[in-house]
Design a protein around this motif. Structure first.
Motif, PDB file in Angstrom:
ATOM      1  N   THR A  70      26.721 -23.890 -34.001  1.00 18.59           N
ATOM      2  CA  THR A  70      27.853 -24.792 -33.783  1.00 18.59           C
ATOM      3  C   THR A  70      29.052 -24.030 -33.228  1.00 18.59           C
ATOM      4  N   TRP A  71      30.020 -24.783 -32.713  1.00 19.30           N
ATOM      5  CA  TRP A  71      31.260 -24.209 -32.198  1.00 19.30           C
ATOM      6  C   TRP A  71      32.377 -24.518 -33.182  1.00 19.30           C
ATOM      7  N   GLU A 102      29.380 -30.110 -26.790  1.00 17.84           N
ATOM      8  CA  GLU A 102      29.594 -30.113 -28.254  1.00 17.84           C
ATOM      9  C   GLU A 102      31.033 -30.264 -28.638  1.00 17.84           C
ATOM     10  N   ASP A 135      30.427 -15.469 -28.468  1.00 18.22           N
ATOM     11  CA  ASP A 135      30.593 -16.480 -27.429  1.00 18.22           C
ATOM     12  C   ASP A 135      31.851 -17.299 -27.683  1.00 18.22           C
ATOM     13  N   TYR A 136      32.631 -17.515 -26.608  1.00 18.38           N
ATOM     14  CA  TYR A 136      33.839 -18.331 -26.689  1.00 18.38           C
ATOM     15  C   TYR A 136      33.747 -19.453 -25.668  1.00 18.38           C
ATOM     16  N   ARG A 137      34.331 -20.583 -26.023  1.00 18.31           N
ATOM     17  CA  ARG A 137      34.429 -21.712 -25.098  1.00 18.31           C
ATOM     18  C   ARG A 137      35.906 -22.078 -24.996  1.00 18.31           C
ATOM     19  N   ASP A 178      26.457 -26.657 -24.370  1.00 20.08           N
ATOM     20  CA  ASP A 178      27.578 -25.900 -24.943  1.00 20.08           C
ATOM     21  C   ASP A 178      28.914 -26.571 -24.648  1.00 20.08           C
ATOM     22  N   ALA A 198      37.179 -22.294 -28.787  1.00 22.31           N
ATOM     23  CA  ALA A 198      36.191 -22.395 -29.862  1.00 22.31           C
ATOM     24  C   ALA A 198      35.301 -21.154 -29.803  1.00 22.31           C
ATOM     25  N   ARG A 199      34.827 -20.737 -30.984  1.00 23.75           N
ATOM     26  CA  ARG A 199      33.917 -19.588 -31.067  1.00 23.75           C
ATOM     27  C   ARG A 199      32.588 -20.086 -31.626  1.00 23.75           C
ATOM     28  N   ARG A 200      31.493 -19.584 -31.055  1.00 23.58           N
ATOM     29  CA  ARG A 200      30.167 -19.995 -31.528  1.00 23.58           C
ATOM     30  C   ARG A 200      29.897 -19.354 -32.889  1.00 23.58           C
ATOM     31  N   LEU A 256      33.015 -20.769 -20.358  1.00 20.53           N
ATOM     32  CA  LEU A 256      32.226 -20.088 -21.389  1.00 20.53           C
ATOM     33  C   LEU A 256      32.402 -18.597 -21.149  1.00 20.53           C
TER      34      LEU A 256
END
Length: 197
Positions: free
Chosen positions: A92-93, A197, A77-79, A194, A86-88, A67
């Motif tokens: 949702t992502w 998801e 926020d990035y995952r 997080d 994925a970006r928040r 994260l």
């Protein structure tokens, strides 16, 4: 006296055999299950006199991914996981398009932070100096794609990674400083959510 001397000699040889190498670095970096910390990222662009600076915090979970929570100059926020980036977006992502250059950098970043030297050795010539407490790892690209992006990557650390410098072929560079990193706290419920998801 002879026995003491022999003991010291064998102890010295054992410590030489235990020299700090890529295998030991990989084991050291792969040990923590979860790492929390702050980051400062400086992007040095040839066209700008001052670097672009962004700050935030990160959570690296060995079994889940990363994260990357940007807080200044904007909140985003990035995952980063094996599935991609994925970006928040609100609650949702949203998965981002998987461009080959971005995907390659993403895979590289995860390999660096998790100490996956076998993954790095596929794409880079690795040269490690220092000790377990203070080491420097230099990566010179082997693959054609990475040679188009980077001239070299320098990583410094101790128990954990402290600094990453990406030197790009066009003359730009990025310096990442990982600060206040700790492997003492597990994932919070929100962080687990997080990643799930």
């Amino acid at each position: 006296m002879k026995r003491l001397y022999l003991g010291l000699l064998l102890g010295g040889l054992a410590s030489l055999a235990q020299a700090f190498d890529l295998q030991r670095l990989s084991e050291q970096l792969a040990r923590p299950e979860v790492i929390h910390g702050q980051f400062i990222q400086e992007k040095h662009l040839r066209a700008l006199p001052q670097p672009l600076i962004s700050k935030g915090h990160f959570v690296l979970a060995q079994k889940h991914g990363l994260l990357w929570l940007l807080r200044t100059p904007l909140q985003q926020d990035y995952r980063i996981t094996a599935r991609g980036i994925a970006r928040r977006d609100g609650d949702t992502w949203q998965m981002l398009p998987n461009k080959s250059e971005g995907a390659e950098q993403n895979r590289l970043f995860m390999a660096v932070l998790q100490g996956d030297s076998s993954g790095l050795q596929r794409d880079f010539e690795l040269s490690l100096t220092g000790t377990a407490q203070q080491w420097t790892l230099k990566l010179v690209p082997r693959s054609v794609l990475l040679k188009q992006i980077f001239t070299r990557i320098d990583i410094e650390g101790g128990e954990l990674v402290r600094r990453i410098e990406l030197l790009e072929t066009q003359g730009d560079s990025t310096v990442l400083r990982m600060q206040d990193s700790t492997s003492a706290q597990p994932l919070s419920e929100a962080e687990q959510h997080d990643f799930a998801e």
